[in-house]
Design a protein around this motif. Structure first.
Motif, PDB file in Angstrom:
ATOM      1  N   ILE A  97      63.298  55.000  12.055  1.00 54.93           N
ATOM      2  CA  ILE A  97      64.002  53.780  12.444  1.00 54.93           C
ATOM      3  C   ILE A  97      64.672  54.105  13.770  1.00 54.93           C
ATOM      4  CG2 ILE A  97      65.938  52.234  11.916  1.00 54.93           C
ATOM      5  CD1 ILE A  97      63.494  51.709  10.162  1.00 54.93           C
ATOM      6  N   SER A  98      64.297  53.357  14.806  1.00 53.91           N
ATOM      7  CA  SER A  98      64.918  53.546  16.115  1.00 53.91           C
ATOM      8  C   SER A  98      66.104  52.594  16.202  1.00 53.91           C
ATOM      9  CB  SER A  98      63.909  53.241  17.220  1.00 53.91           C
ATOM     10  OG  SER A  98      63.380  51.937  17.021  1.00 53.91           O
ATOM     11  N   GLU A  99      67.166  53.079  16.838  1.00 49.17           N
ATOM     12  CA  GLU A  99      68.375  52.251  16.984  1.00 49.17           C
ATOM     13  C   GLU A  99      68.842  52.391  18.420  1.00 49.17           C
ATOM     14  OE1 GLU A  99      71.555  53.518  14.413  1.00 49.17           O
ATOM     15  OE2 GLU A  99      73.011  52.145  15.316  1.00 49.17           O
ATOM     16  N   VAL A 100      68.785  51.302  19.185  1.00 50.67           N
ATOM     17  CA  VAL A 100      69.228  51.351  20.582  1.00 50.67           C
ATOM     18  C   VAL A 100      70.578  50.640  20.683  1.00 50.67           C
ATOM     19  CG1 VAL A 100      67.919  49.286  21.294  1.00 50.67           C
ATOM     20  CG2 VAL A 100      68.542  51.011  22.997  1.00 50.67           C
ATOM     21  N   ILE A 101      71.505  51.291  21.380  1.00 51.67           N
ATOM     22  CA  ILE A 101      72.887  50.794  21.432  1.00 51.67           C
ATOM     23  C   ILE A 101      73.248  50.484  22.885  1.00 51.67           C
ATOM     24  CG2 ILE A 101      75.297  51.411  20.888  1.00 51.67           C
ATOM     25  CD1 ILE A 101      73.955  53.515  18.894  1.00 51.67           C
ATOM     26  N   ASP A 102      73.873  49.337  23.120  1.00 49.35           N
ATOM     27  CA  ASP A 102      74.266  48.985  24.496  1.00 49.35           C
ATOM     28  C   ASP A 102      75.762  49.238  24.710  1.00 49.35           C
ATOM     29  OD1 ASP A 102      75.712  46.885  23.444  1.00 49.35           O
ATOM     30  OD2 ASP A 102      74.405  45.304  24.230  1.00 49.35           O
ATOM     31  N   GLY A 103      76.253  48.983  25.907  1.00 47.20           N
ATOM     32  CA  GLY A 103      77.644  49.243  26.255  1.00 47.20           C
ATOM     33  C   GLY A 103      78.632  48.324  25.554  1.00 47.20           C
ATOM     34  N   ASP A 104      78.131  47.231  24.984  1.00 45.49           N
ATOM     35  CA  ASP A 104      79.016  46.284  24.295  1.00 45.49           C
ATOM     36  C   ASP A 104      79.029  46.478  22.790  1.00 45.49           C
ATOM     37  OD1 ASP A 104      79.252  45.072  26.863  1.00 45.49           O
ATOM     38  OD2 ASP A 104      77.379  43.983  26.476  1.00 45.49           O
ATOM     39  N   GLY A 105      78.350  47.521  22.323  1.00 40.42           N
ATOM     40  CA  GLY A 105      78.348  47.791  20.880  1.00 40.42           C
ATOM     41  C   GLY A 105      77.287  47.044  20.098  1.00 40.42           C
ATOM     42  N   ASN A 106      76.382  46.345  20.799  1.00 44.99           N
ATOM     43  CA  ASN A 106      75.252  45.724  20.086  1.00 44.99           C
ATOM     44  C   ASN A 106      74.239  46.797  19.719  1.00 44.99           C
ATOM     45  OD1 ASN A 106      75.977  42.836  20.467  1.00 44.99           O
ATOM     46  ND2 ASN A 106      75.723  43.368  22.636  1.00 44.99           N
ATOM     47  N   ARG A 107      73.543  46.568  18.604  1.00 44.15           N
ATOM     48  CA  ARG A 107      72.544  47.548  18.157  1.00 44.15           C
ATOM     49  C   ARG A 107      71.221  46.868  17.827  1.00 44.15           C
ATOM     50  NH1 ARG A 107      74.690  50.824  13.368  1.00 44.15           N
ATOM     51  NH2 ARG A 107      74.631  48.765  12.432  1.00 44.15           N
ATOM     52  N   GLY A 108      70.147  47.401  18.402  1.00 42.20           N
ATOM     53  CA  GLY A 108      68.814  46.867  18.109  1.00 42.20           C
ATOM     54  C   GLY A 108      68.016  47.883  17.313  1.00 42.20           C
ATOM     55  N   PHE A 109      67.150  47.390  16.410  1.00 41.34           N
ATOM     56  CA  PHE A 109      66.404  48.293  15.533  1.00 41.34           C
ATOM     57  C   PHE A 109      64.885  48.102  15.642  1.00 41.34           C
ATOM     58  CE2 PHE A 109      70.583  47.934  13.628  1.00 41.34           C
ATOM     59  CZ  PHE A 109      70.877  49.257  13.301  1.00 41.34           C
ATOM     60  N   GLY A 110      64.198  49.233  15.567  1.00 45.37           N
ATOM     61  CA  GLY A 110      62.732  49.226  15.512  1.00 45.37           C
ATOM     62  C   GLY A 110      62.274  50.157  14.404  1.00 45.37           C
ATOM     63  N   GLU A 111      60.974  50.130  14.107  1.00 44.28           N
ATOM     64  CA  GLU A 111      60.430  50.992  13.053  1.00 44.28           C
ATOM     65  C   GLU A 111      59.075  51.539  13.478  1.00 44.28           C
ATOM     66  OE1 GLU A 111      60.679  49.357   9.032  1.00 44.28           O
ATOM     67  OE2 GLU A 111      58.905  50.488   8.408  1.00 44.28           O
ATOM     68  N   SER A 112      58.843  52.816  13.230  1.00 45.72           N
ATOM     69  CA  SER A 112      57.546  53.409  13.575  1.00 45.72           C
ATOM     70  C   SER A 112      56.565  53.212  12.427  1.00 45.72           C
ATOM     71  CB  SER A 112      57.697  54.900  13.861  1.00 45.72           C
ATOM     72  OG  SER A 112      57.962  55.609  12.659  1.00 45.72           O
ATOM     73  N   VAL A 113      55.266  53.118  12.746  1.00 42.76           N
ATOM     74  CA  VAL A 113      54.280  52.847  11.691  1.00 42.76           C
ATOM     75  C   VAL A 113      53.209  53.933  11.529  1.00 42.76           C
ATOM     76  CG1 VAL A 113      54.595  50.341  11.800  1.00 42.76           C
ATOM     77  CG2 VAL A 113      52.787  51.423  13.176  1.00 42.76           C
ATOM     78  N   ALA A 114      53.256  54.990  12.349  1.00 41.17           N
ATOM     79  CA  ALA A 114      52.235  56.044  12.201  1.00 41.17           C
ATOM     80  C   ALA A 114      52.416  56.730  10.844  1.00 41.17           C
ATOM     81  CB  ALA A 114      52.351  57.053  13.325  1.00 41.17           C
ATOM     82  N   PHE A 115      51.300  57.125  10.251  1.00 37.82           N
ATOM     83  CA  PHE A 115      51.346  57.829   8.968  1.00 37.82           C
ATOM     84  C   PHE A 115      51.421  59.336   9.200  1.00 37.82           C
ATOM     85  CE2 PHE A 115      49.145  53.805   8.001  1.00 37.82           C
ATOM     86  CZ  PHE A 115      50.039  53.297   7.074  1.00 37.82           C
TER      87      PHE A 115
END
Ligand SMILES: O=C(O)CCC(=O)c1ccccc1C(=O)O
Ligand SMILES: [Mg+2]
Length: 369
Positions: A33-51
């Motif tokens: 699970i990738s989590e990218v954080i900006d300077g304002d405290g927002n957080r975006g999420f991604g997910e990897s699918v490779a087995f």
């Protein structure tokens, strides 16, 4: 976008049931699970699918980590992102490794939508408020088990049944299925298990009224798929063959398929998925959203993508409980009568369940951007 930090949570989760294809079974799943954080405290999420092993495409959990850590993070550190589409262009200096790229790009799309205070579906131009979904059923120990499984999902209201096939477990099985379910929308997925020499055999599928056959031949055999499609009335849908818009153009112009399964991870992210969608729309090729046995974050991305207009066939995004005893989002993805209500909250529209995330995390890495 003022990107500050990227976190890579490595999770280990166990599927409720083993999922079996022509290439083998998956039950333990490790992914990021990738989590990218900006300077304002927002957080975006991604997910990897490779087995864990490279049976579906050449990527694995470990190659994803290698490419993310050593190449993609550097690109994010050295460049400014104005708009999520920029990421695809910047990552193009790294060849392929699409699942690694999509892991980070997905988080940046979620962050962008949250900063704009709009749902991810709207951020990418989707209009639907509900999406139709089907279910993908792995190879079962016996035909009796398969029929029972199908009956269960027909009762639950899923809009179409995808049956995995392999040599020796194909026409015979599907004939039986069709006999018991004369009016159910059914398709088959071979995961590359055949060669063009099987054309005569596969022709027997033509009188079973299948919606399509997915990826009968090897991923790089686009030309052979075109030859097979000439022989078959059943539409061919390509999955593993389509890594990019270029692949989609080639496949469509050569007549190698009549339908495309779009998977965000396989094509390197949402931006490329949208481009393929737009091209298919222009050329009247129906598309649907495939699945990679994702946990909740990946599932949420698939739902957002499916709101685009050319996703006219039910996808593989079944409900969380079909895969997991406990998912990592709140609420979990729920399917009623084969329909998912698209969330209207900002970004992916589901909250990441911090406790569940912790519970399944086996490693955490942090990178300053
Ligand atoms: O339910 C899902 O997520 C999709 C299941 C599925 O068919 C699949 C799962 C893992 C890898 C490849 C495939 C496929 O579509 O070929
Ligand atoms: Mg497939």
């Amino acid at each position: 976008m003022p990107l500050k930090q990227m976190k890579l949570h490595r999770l280990k989760m166990r599927l409720n049931n083993p999922f079996t294809t022509s290439f083998g079974s998956v039950q333990e799943k490790e992914f990021f699970i990738s989590e990218v954080i900006d300077g304002d405290g927002n957080r975006g999420f991604g997910e990897s699918v490779a087995f864990a092993s490279p049976w579906y495409t050449e990527e694995t959990v470990e190659t994803s980590l290698h490419v993310i850590e050593n190449f993609l993070i550097k690109i994010l550190q050295e460049n400014d992102i104005q708009y999520p589409d920029d990421v695809t262009q910047l990552f193009s200096s790294v060849k392929r490794n699409n699942m690694a790229k999509a892991t980070l790009e997905g988080a940046i799309w979620d962050l962008y939508a949250k900063r704009e205070n709009i749902p991810l579906s709207k951020a990418i131009g989707g209009m639907k408020q509900e999406i139709d979904v089907g279910i993908s059923i792995g190879i079962q120990p016996t035909i009796k088990d398969l029929l029972k499984t199908i009956e269960h999902y027909v009762q639950e209201g899923y809009k179409r049944m995808k049956i995995k096939i392999k040599p020796g477990h194909d026409v015979n099985v599907l004939r039986e299925v069709r006999k018991h379910f004369p009016n159910t929308p059914i398709m088959a997925d071979a995961n590359s298990a055949y060669t063009l020499e099987d054309a005569e055999h596969l022709k027997q599928l033509d009188n079973l009224g299948l919606m399509m056959i997915e990826q009968p031949l090897k991923d790089d055999e686009i030309l052979d798929h075109a030859k097979l499609q000439e022989e078959l009335n059943t539409p061919i849908c390509l999955d593993e063959s389509i890594h990019s818009l270029t692949d989609a153009k080639m496949a469509i112009q050569l007549g190698a398929c009549k339908i495309i399964n779009i998977k965000i991870g396989r094509v390197g992210g949402i931006t490329e998925a949208k481009r393929i969608h737009d091209y298919c729309r222009k050329h009247d090729i129906p598309v649907w959203c495939g699945g990679m046995l994702e946990a909740g974050v990946g599932r949420a991305h698939n739902i957002a993508l499916t709101t685009l207009s050319q996703f006219v066939m039910p996808g593989d995004t079944a409900g969380s409980s079909h895969y997991w005893e406990q998912d990592i989002i709140q609420p979990e993805v729920s399917v009623k009568n084969g329909v998912i209500k698209v969330p209207d909250q900002p970004g992916i529209g589901y909250e990441v369940d911090e406790e569940a995330l912790k519970k399944f995390t086996v490693d955490l890495k942090t990178y300053d951007l």
